[in-house]
Scaffold this motif. Structure first.
Motif, mmCIF file in Angstrom:
data_model
loop_
_atom_site.group_PDB
_atom_site.id
_atom_site.type_symbol
_atom_site.label_atom_id
_atom_site.label_comp_id
_atom_site.label_asym_id
_atom_site.label_seq_id
_atom_site.Cartn_x
_atom_site.Cartn_y
_atom_site.Cartn_z
ATOM 1 N N ALA A 182 126.550 60.322 -20.032
ATOM 2 C CA ALA A 182 127.357 59.287 -19.394
ATOM 3 C C ALA A 182 127.194 59.425 -17.880
ATOM 4 C CB ALA A 182 128.824 59.421 -19.792
ATOM 5 N N VAL A 183 126.635 58.402 -17.252
ATOM 6 C CA VAL A 183 126.327 58.437 -15.819
ATOM 7 C C VAL A 183 127.318 57.540 -15.081
ATOM 8 C CG1 VAL A 183 124.573 58.051 -14.056
ATOM 9 C CG2 VAL A 183 123.891 58.771 -16.357
ATOM 10 N N VAL A 184 128.011 58.117 -14.101
ATOM 11 C CA VAL A 184 128.944 57.348 -13.281
ATOM 12 C C VAL A 184 128.730 57.734 -11.824
ATOM 13 C CG1 VAL A 184 130.806 59.051 -13.558
ATOM 14 C CG2 VAL A 184 131.360 56.685 -12.937
ATOM 15 N N SER A 185 128.789 56.755 -10.961
ATOM 16 C CA SER A 185 128.548 56.993 -9.539
ATOM 17 C C SER A 185 129.407 56.051 -8.710
ATOM 18 C CB SER A 185 127.069 56.775 -9.217
ATOM 19 O OG SER A 185 126.797 57.043 -7.848
ATOM 20 N N ASN A 206 135.325 58.919 -21.991
ATOM 21 C CA ASN A 206 135.696 59.743 -23.145
ATOM 22 C C ASN A 206 135.555 58.979 -24.456
ATOM 23 O OD1 ASN A 206 136.212 61.991 -21.592
ATOM 24 N ND2 ASN A 206 138.431 61.689 -21.518
ATOM 25 N N ARG A 207 135.751 57.662 -24.414
ATOM 26 C CA ARG A 207 135.601 56.878 -25.646
ATOM 27 C C ARG A 207 134.162 56.874 -26.146
ATOM 28 N NH1 ARG A 207 139.523 53.331 -23.288
ATOM 29 N NH2 ARG A 207 137.870 52.027 -22.401
ATOM 30 N N THR A 208 133.207 57.108 -25.255
ATOM 31 C CA THR A 208 131.806 57.116 -25.682
ATOM 32 C C THR A 208 131.404 58.432 -26.329
ATOM 33 O OG1 THR A 208 130.881 57.979 -23.612
ATOM 34 C CG2 THR A 208 131.290 55.605 -23.731
ATOM 35 N N GLN A 209 132.236 59.466 -26.180
ATOM 36 C CA GLN A 209 131.947 60.803 -26.728
ATOM 37 C C GLN A 209 130.529 61.264 -26.355
ATOM 38 O OE1 GLN A 209 132.892 60.071 -30.948
ATOM 39 N NE2 GLN A 209 134.836 61.118 -30.614
ATOM 40 N N ALA A 239 133.118 66.366 -22.770
ATOM 41 C CA ALA A 239 131.748 66.241 -23.268
ATOM 42 C C ALA A 239 131.318 67.599 -23.793
ATOM 43 C CB ALA A 239 130.802 65.763 -22.170
ATOM 44 N N ARG A 240 130.454 67.580 -24.781
ATOM 45 C CA ARG A 240 130.031 68.831 -25.421
ATOM 46 C C ARG A 240 129.482 69.836 -24.423
ATOM 47 N NH1 ARG A 240 125.026 68.295 -29.254
ATOM 48 N NH2 ARG A 240 123.958 68.553 -27.250
ATOM 49 N N SER A 388 130.175 46.284 -11.763
ATOM 50 C CA SER A 388 130.262 47.748 -11.837
ATOM 51 C C SER A 388 129.986 48.211 -13.259
ATOM 52 C CB SER A 388 131.639 48.219 -11.384
ATOM 53 O OG SER A 388 132.662 47.617 -12.153
ATOM 54 N N ASP A 389 129.486 49.436 -13.372
ATOM 55 C CA ASP A 389 129.155 49.935 -14.704
ATOM 56 C C ASP A 389 129.257 51.446 -14.792
ATOM 57 O OD1 ASP A 389 126.421 51.376 -14.519
ATOM 58 O OD2 ASP A 389 125.967 49.466 -13.541
ATOM 59 N N ILE A 390 129.440 51.896 -16.002
ATOM 60 C CA ILE A 390 129.217 53.282 -16.428
ATOM 61 C C ILE A 390 128.102 53.197 -17.455
ATOM 62 C CG2 ILE A 390 130.167 55.254 -17.670
ATOM 63 C CD1 ILE A 390 132.945 54.310 -16.601
ATOM 64 N N THR A 391 127.065 53.989 -17.277
ATOM 65 C CA THR A 391 125.901 53.868 -18.154
ATOM 66 C C THR A 391 125.789 55.082 -19.065
ATOM 67 O OG1 THR A 391 124.705 52.633 -16.447
ATOM 68 C CG2 THR A 391 123.422 53.534 -18.262
#
Length: 400
Positions: A182-185, A206-209, A239-240, A388-391
């Motif tokens: 999960a990439v956020v900037s 967190n919903r993307t696990q 995240a793991r 805007s996005d979280i990828t």
């Protein structure tokens, strides 16, 4: 150097003054009567609004955050409105002559005119017609600007949306196929975006696990005492293989070292020109280029120099321009932010002048570069043409 800075500042102020004079002329003087309520109100706004914008731009270095908020909201929003008002009025200038001629008013034929005088009548717009056209263009431009900025602000305040990108990597082993990062900037916590914005981002991630979380710089626009509470929800990231952080240029405007220590206390692992070996690939991170002035810039040799090049490497680096260093060091994938995708169209064309990639996935030799548009906004809390996005980047093995 100081002289150049002062000249640059004077040039910016001159452009702002000229832009506001033009707006006052088209939106106030041309559409109202002298002494009327709108002429008086519009004239006051033409002075107050640019002052608020200058206060917003300079506030972070002059005022505490509690005071800066009073300038930031109206000042930054007005800068976005100003941009789209000017663009809309530019369209209005193009159509204004057509509106003045439709419908045409035929000139009266003089009684002494001869039958051979077949020249077409001259169209002379009446004062009433000119006022009607001026008001039509002004109202249309204002409505268009308000709609564009309102929609763009809603997109930012609503929070980023998820994107899914799959990146095939030649050296990635079969057991790492499907690994999700999960990439956020560019969250840009500050006088406008605060704790609630952080919480929305954390909940979305967190919903993307994911298997791993990468925060790729420009987390904040302020100091730890001012914004520490706003960043605290980052402690809830799950995240793991954990969450990792590299600095962006805005961390150095605010004090990078205290923020590195603070995110570490929250359970996020800073990668300061460092590397960790994970199952299936190496994860490296370098400091932002802005750290060079403090002797804390990127050190690719330290982060990547002694690694086993037979292993896949993923690099976290805030600015896309460092991809050329990544290519030289045999990086397989670089994850970056910084550009905001241009944030405000047509800003994407300017961003292209300074960045190899403004948004999305591109290849440079054997290195792939992915640039996220970011999860927040700098300056105006508005995005137009660059949501805007979280990828979630999924690594794919060619051996699978």
């Amino acid at each position: 150097m100081i002289v150049l800075v002062l000249l640059g500042l004077l040039a910016v102020l001159a452009v702002l003054a000229l832009a506001h004079w033009y707006l006052w002329r088209r939106l106030v003087r041309d559409v109202s009567a002298p002494g009327g309520w709108w002429r008086r109100t519009g004239t006051v706004l033409a002075v107050v609004l640019p002052l608020l914008s200058v206060g917003a731009l300079l506030g972070g270095r002059k005022f505490p955050l509690s005071v800066e908020r009073w300038f930031a909201w109206p000042g930054f929003l007005w800068l976005a409105v100003l941009l789209y008002l000017l663009l809309a009025l530019a369209v209005g200038e193009a159509v204004r002559p057509l509106l003045l001629r439709l419908p045409r008013r035929k000139a009266a034929t003089p009684a002494a005119a001869t039958e051979s005088d077949d020249r077409p009548p001259v169209a002379v717009p009446s004062p009433e017609r000119r006022l009607f056209v001026a008001r039509t263009v002004a109202i249309g431009a204002a409505g268009a600007a308000a709609a564009v900025v309102g929609n763009g602000a809603y997109g930012v305040l609503r929070g980023p949306r998820l994107k899914q990108v799959t990146v095939p990597l030649a050296k990635l082993p079969r057991q790492a196929h499907g690994y999700r990062i999960a990439v956020v900037s560019d969250i840009h916590l500050g006088p406008i975006l605060g704790r609630a914005h952080t919480q929305r981002i954390v909940d979305t991630i967190n919903r993307t696990q994911p298997d791993l979380i990468a925060i790729v710089g420009d987390l904040v626009d302020g100091t730890v005492p001012e914004l520490g509470a706003a960043a605290e929800p980052l402690a809830q990231l799950r995240a793991r293989d954990g969450a990792f952080f590299v600095t962006g240029n805005h961390e150095y405007f605010s004090g990078a070292a205290p923020w590195v220590d603070f995110v570490r206390e929250l359970g996020v692992h800073p990668l300061q020109n460092a590397r960790v070996e994970l199952s299936g690939f190496d994860l490296a991170g370098v400091n932002d280029l802005a750290g060079k002035g403090e002797g804390d810039g990127p050190d690719f040799a330290k982060a990547l120099g002694d690694r086993d090049r037979a292993r896949t490497s993923v690099l976290l680096s805030h600015q896309p321009v460092t991809v050329h260093d990544a290519v030289r060091h045999g990086v397989d994938l670089q994850l970056s932010g910084h550009t905001h995708g241009g944030q405000l169209w047509p800003g994407n064309y300017l961003a292209e002048l300074a960045n190899p990639t403004v948004a999305g996935l591109e290849r440079y030799g054997d290195t792939q570069l992915y640039v996220t548009r970011g999860a927040g906004a700098w300056g105006p809390p508005v995005r137009v043409g660059a949501p805007s996005d979280i990828t979630v980047v999924t690594l794919a093995s060619l051996q699978a």
